[in-house]
Design a protein around this motif. Sequence first.
Motif, PDB file in Angstrom:
ATOM      1  N   TYR A 172       0.973  -1.241   0.018  1.00  0.00           N
ATOM      2  CA  TYR A 172       0.029   0.043   0.197  1.00  0.00           C
ATOM      3  C   TYR A 172       0.761   1.233  -0.163  1.00  0.00           C
ATOM      4  CZ  TYR A 172      -3.806   3.122   1.319  1.00  0.00           C
ATOM      5  OH  TYR A 172      -4.800   4.108   1.372  1.00  0.00           O
ATOM      6  N   GLY A 173       1.068   1.878  -1.146  1.00  0.00           N
ATOM      7  CA  GLY A 173       1.818   3.004  -1.110  1.00  0.00           C
ATOM      8  C   GLY A 173       1.159   4.226  -1.703  1.00  0.00           C
ATOM      9  N   THR A 174       1.932   5.276  -1.984  1.00  0.00           N
ATOM     10  CA  THR A 174       1.573   6.546  -2.347  1.00  0.00           C
ATOM     11  C   THR A 174       0.424   6.743  -3.229  1.00  0.00           C
ATOM     12  OG1 THR A 174       3.449   7.679  -1.605  1.00  0.00           O
ATOM     13  CG2 THR A 174       2.213   9.247  -2.720  1.00  0.00           C
ATOM     14  N   VAL A 175       0.674   5.779  -4.371  1.00  0.00           N
ATOM     15  CA  VAL A 175      -0.173   5.648  -5.608  1.00  0.00           C
ATOM     16  C   VAL A 175      -1.563   4.923  -5.148  1.00  0.00           C
ATOM     17  CG1 VAL A 175      -0.394   5.034  -8.004  1.00  0.00           C
ATOM     18  CG2 VAL A 175       1.767   5.849  -7.303  1.00  0.00           C
ATOM     19  N   HIS A 176      -1.299   4.094  -4.553  1.00  0.00           N
ATOM     20  CA  HIS A 176      -2.597   3.288  -4.024  1.00  0.00           C
ATOM     21  C   HIS A 176      -3.696   4.337  -3.155  1.00  0.00           C
ATOM     22  CE1 HIS A 176       0.368  -0.014  -4.869  1.00  0.00           C
ATOM     23  NE2 HIS A 176      -0.782  -0.731  -5.124  1.00  0.00           N
ATOM     24  N   ALA A 177      -2.895   4.889  -2.200  1.00  0.00           N
ATOM     25  CA  ALA A 177      -3.703   5.906  -1.455  1.00  0.00           C
ATOM     26  C   ALA A 177      -4.220   7.111  -2.204  1.00  0.00           C
ATOM     27  CB  ALA A 177      -2.672   6.549  -0.416  1.00  0.00           C
ATOM     28  N   ILE A 178      -3.574   7.594  -3.174  1.00  0.00           N
ATOM     29  CA  ILE A 178      -4.085   8.631  -4.078  1.00  0.00           C
ATOM     30  C   ILE A 178      -5.156   8.129  -4.727  1.00  0.00           C
ATOM     31  CG2 ILE A 178      -3.693  10.073  -6.370  1.00  0.00           C
ATOM     32  CD1 ILE A 178      -0.765  10.329  -5.033  1.00  0.00           C
ATOM     33  N   GLN A 179      -4.987   7.019  -5.546  1.00  0.00           N
ATOM     34  CA  GLN A 179      -6.253   6.360  -6.254  1.00  0.00           C
ATOM     35  C   GLN A 179      -7.642   6.053  -5.305  1.00  0.00           C
ATOM     36  OE1 GLN A 179      -5.948   5.623  -9.722  1.00  0.00           O
ATOM     37  NE2 GLN A 179      -8.196   5.452  -9.451  1.00  0.00           N
ATOM     38  N   GLU A 180      -7.162   5.575  -4.155  1.00  0.00           N
ATOM     39  CA  GLU A 180      -8.274   5.235  -3.305  1.00  0.00           C
ATOM     40  C   GLU A 180      -9.279   6.648  -3.059  1.00  0.00           C
ATOM     41  OE1 GLU A 180      -7.833   2.616   0.366  1.00  0.00           O
ATOM     42  OE2 GLU A 180      -7.783   4.475   1.306  1.00  0.00           O
ATOM     43  N   VAL A 181      -8.491   7.727  -2.697  1.00  0.00           N
ATOM     44  CA  VAL A 181      -9.169   8.979  -2.410  1.00  0.00           C
ATOM     45  C   VAL A 181      -9.943   9.544  -3.625  1.00  0.00           C
ATOM     46  CG1 VAL A 181      -8.819  11.425  -1.755  1.00  0.00           C
ATOM     47  CG2 VAL A 181      -7.252   9.751  -0.674  1.00  0.00           C
ATOM     48  N   TYR A 182      -9.404   9.370  -4.730  1.00  0.00           N
ATOM     49  CA  TYR A 182      -9.834   9.717  -5.912  1.00  0.00           C
ATOM     50  C   TYR A 182     -11.120   8.855  -6.268  1.00  0.00           C
ATOM     51  CZ  TYR A 182     -10.626  11.149 -10.656  1.00  0.00           C
ATOM     52  OH  TYR A 182     -11.188  11.679 -11.967  1.00  0.00           O
ATOM     53  N   ASP A 183     -11.209   7.460  -6.081  1.00  0.00           N
ATOM     54  CA  ASP A 183     -12.263   6.562  -6.405  1.00  0.00           C
ATOM     55  C   ASP A 183     -13.424   7.064  -5.377  1.00  0.00           C
ATOM     56  OD1 ASP A 183     -10.790   5.403  -8.318  1.00  0.00           O
ATOM     57  OD2 ASP A 183     -10.039   3.760  -7.039  1.00  0.00           O
ATOM     58  N   GLU A 184     -13.028   7.445  -4.213  1.00  0.00           N
ATOM     59  CA  GLU A 184     -13.929   7.482  -3.374  1.00  0.00           C
ATOM     60  C   GLU A 184     -14.872   8.972  -3.470  1.00  0.00           C
ATOM     61  OE1 GLU A 184     -12.917   7.600   0.892  1.00  0.00           O
ATOM     62  OE2 GLU A 184     -12.219   5.443   0.896  1.00  0.00           O
ATOM     63  N   ALA A 185     -14.267  10.061  -3.796  1.00  0.00           N
ATOM     64  CA  ALA A 185     -14.841  11.265  -3.946  1.00  0.00           C
ATOM     65  C   ALA A 185     -14.225  12.207  -4.742  1.00  0.00           C
ATOM     66  CB  ALA A 185     -14.651  11.937  -2.360  1.00  0.00           C
ATOM     67  N   GLY A 186     -13.561  11.793  -5.877  1.00  0.00           N
ATOM     68  CA  GLY A 186     -13.068  12.474  -6.941  1.00  0.00           C
ATOM     69  C   GLY A 186     -11.832  13.452  -6.426  1.00  0.00           C
ATOM     70  N   VAL A 187     -11.626  14.567  -7.282  1.00  0.00           N
ATOM     71  CA  VAL A 187     -10.629  15.503  -6.941  1.00  0.00           C
ATOM     72  C   VAL A 187     -11.041  16.431  -5.516  1.00  0.00           C
ATOM     73  CG1 VAL A 187      -9.681  17.799  -7.918  1.00  0.00           C
ATOM     74  CG2 VAL A 187     -10.060  16.019  -9.402  1.00  0.00           C
ATOM     75  N   TRP A 188     -12.344  16.250  -5.441  1.00  0.00           N
ATOM     76  CA  TRP A 188     -12.455  17.173  -4.092  1.00  0.00           C
ATOM     77  C   TRP A 188     -12.168  16.157  -2.802  1.00  0.00           C
ATOM     78  CZ3 TRP A 188     -12.647  21.954  -4.387  1.00  0.00           C
ATOM     79  CH2 TRP A 188     -13.484  22.496  -5.460  1.00  0.00           C
ATOM     80  N   GLY A 189     -11.957  15.098  -2.978  1.00  0.00           N
ATOM     81  CA  GLY A 189     -11.676  14.280  -1.902  1.00  0.00           C
ATOM     82  C   GLY A 189     -10.322  14.595  -1.340  1.00  0.00           C
ATOM     83  N   PHE A 190      -9.600  15.265  -2.198  1.00  0.00           N
ATOM     84  CA  PHE A 190      -8.245  15.401  -1.520  1.00  0.00           C
ATOM     85  C   PHE A 190      -8.476  16.810  -0.817  1.00  0.00           C
ATOM     86  CE2 PHE A 190      -7.221  13.119  -5.309  1.00  0.00           C
ATOM     87  CZ  PHE A 190      -6.392  12.414  -4.862  1.00  0.00           C
ATOM     88  N   TRP A 191      -9.399  17.481  -0.463  1.00  0.00           N
ATOM     89  CA  TRP A 191      -9.540  18.713   0.203  1.00  0.00           C
ATOM     90  C   TRP A 191     -10.602  18.127   1.524  1.00  0.00           C
ATOM     91  CZ3 TRP A 191      -7.634  19.537  -4.726  1.00  0.00           C
ATOM     92  CH2 TRP A 191      -6.632  20.557  -4.612  1.00  0.00           C
ATOM     93  N   LYS A 192     -10.672  17.069   1.633  1.00  0.00           N
ATOM     94  CA  LYS A 192     -11.566  16.621   2.916  1.00  0.00           C
ATOM     95  C   LYS A 192     -10.822  17.049   4.080  1.00  0.00           C
ATOM     96  CE  LYS A 192     -13.866  12.308   1.476  1.00  0.00           C
ATOM     97  NZ  LYS A 192     -14.070  10.776   1.636  1.00  0.00           N
ATOM     98  N   GLY A 193     -11.546  17.650   5.014  1.00  0.00           N
ATOM     99  CA  GLY A 193     -11.203  18.039   6.401  1.00  0.00           C
ATOM    100  C   GLY A 193     -10.702  19.511   6.165  1.00  0.00           C
ATOM    101  N   VAL A 194     -10.808  19.969   5.076  1.00  0.00           N
ATOM    102  CA  VAL A 194     -10.170  21.421   4.776  1.00  0.00           C
ATOM    103  C   VAL A 194     -10.829  22.500   5.734  1.00  0.00           C
ATOM    104  CG1 VAL A 194     -11.605  22.309   2.978  1.00  0.00           C
ATOM    105  CG2 VAL A 194      -9.256  22.971   3.099  1.00  0.00           C
ATOM    106  N   PHE A 195     -12.150  21.978   6.054  1.00  0.00           N
ATOM    107  CA  PHE A 195     -12.625  23.406   6.848  1.00  0.00           C
ATOM    108  C   PHE A 195     -12.060  23.297   8.252  1.00  0.00           C
ATOM    109  CE2 PHE A 195     -16.239  24.678   9.512  1.00  0.00           C
ATOM    110  CZ  PHE A 195     -16.239  25.943   9.068  1.00  0.00           C
ATOM    111  N   PRO A 196     -12.228  21.985   9.088  1.00  0.00           N
ATOM    112  CA  PRO A 196     -11.681  22.092  10.370  1.00  0.00           C
ATOM    113  C   PRO A 196      -9.970  22.436  10.226  1.00  0.00           C
ATOM    114  CG  PRO A 196     -12.081  19.933   9.697  1.00  0.00           C
ATOM    115  CD  PRO A 196     -12.661  20.644   8.879  1.00  0.00           C
ATOM    116  N   THR A 197      -9.477  21.918   9.232  1.00  0.00           N
ATOM    117  CA  THR A 197      -7.956  22.394   9.091  1.00  0.00           C
ATOM    118  C   THR A 197      -7.837  23.817   9.002  1.00  0.00           C
ATOM    119  OG1 THR A 197      -7.846  20.138   7.806  1.00  0.00           O
ATOM    120  CG2 THR A 197      -5.980  22.022   7.620  1.00  0.00           C
ATOM    121  N   LEU A 198      -8.726  24.649   8.136  1.00  0.00           N
ATOM    122  CA  LEU A 198      -8.567  26.039   8.094  1.00  0.00           C
ATOM    123  C   LEU A 198      -8.806  26.695   9.531  1.00  0.00           C
ATOM    124  CD1 LEU A 198     -10.542  26.782   4.882  1.00  0.00           C
ATOM    125  CD2 LEU A 198      -7.886  27.168   5.362  1.00  0.00           C
TER     126      LEU A 198
END
Length: 338
Positions: A172-198
């Motif tokens: 389970y490497g970086t590419v697998h993690a990126i693909q998993e996030v993209y499959d779940e929620a698309g591009v916006w999945g990479f900004w999950k948790g951005v509101f509490p992070t802000l």
Amino acid sequence: MSDALINGLAGAGGGIIAQLITYPLQTVNTRQQTERDLKKEKRKLGTVQQMCQVVKNEGWGRLYGGLTPSLAGTAASQGVYYYFYQIFRNKAEAAALEQMKIGIGDGSVGMLSSLLVAALSGCVNVLLTNPIWVVVTRMQTHTKISKSLPNQTRSIPSDEAILAAAAEQPPYGTVHAIQEVYDEAGVWGFWKGVFPTLIMVSNPSIQFMLYETMLKKLKKRRALSKQGNNGITALEIFLLGALAKLGATVVTYPLLVVKARLQAKQVTTGDKRHQYKGTLDAILKMIRYEGFHGFYKGMSTKIVQSVLAAAVLFMVKEELVRGARFLLTSKATKKLKS
């Protein structure tokens, strides 16, 4: 080389060193924050025990799961943060001097201005680097099933159990993690948790406000003392950084837990208590099913990790800035002499 660039590069270097030293603690802490198994929670394993358990069941490598993107994220985050922090700080100092000329203030940057500078820098940093930390969280919380056979009775294990235990999990490497996030929620999945992070930018804002305030007071005290040495030692920077981070972490820790829950892999089947639609949904479900205790899971581990990391970061960063300025000054002096 500009002062902002020097601070940016020094911050990146200090962040990488701090990350390498404290990463196993960060991995364990992320797992503590995202743990929702009540049976496991009742065991109340300490940080060291959990680290040993990860090593025993999954190997040493899992303590450093996601280290590569994490180092890239740390370098990017610290570099971006310190670069923009210095730019905004310079503007705040210039504004303070202008106000002093018209009889307002003493020309120094006040506590509120320092807080605003740190907050603006943090917001820029979050928006640019959040995708990296989503991937890091996925890799830290990904668990590798132990190769050992399931704990059964004294009877001979079944063929299915032997085959299941012997089966190798794909890496389970970086590419697998990126693909998993993209499959779940698309591009916006990479900004999950951005509101509490802000909102979490208040953490470094509080941290830097406390650090700058304590550093300023220490420098004033040294200047007023009759001792000839007015410099601040690396150990004193270390302690000031640790105290500043401790105060900021205690105040903002619940937001960190919510962010980790949102960025970890979401459970799409089974118990709906573990499915979060967004920040507010996560907060309400955690209050309802786990109580306020759930917002402070793993806080002791986080305090040790973050305080140590911040102290190392401040100490290394200040030494790198000092060294870079010394080299630039030396080169300028040689050019004038030649």
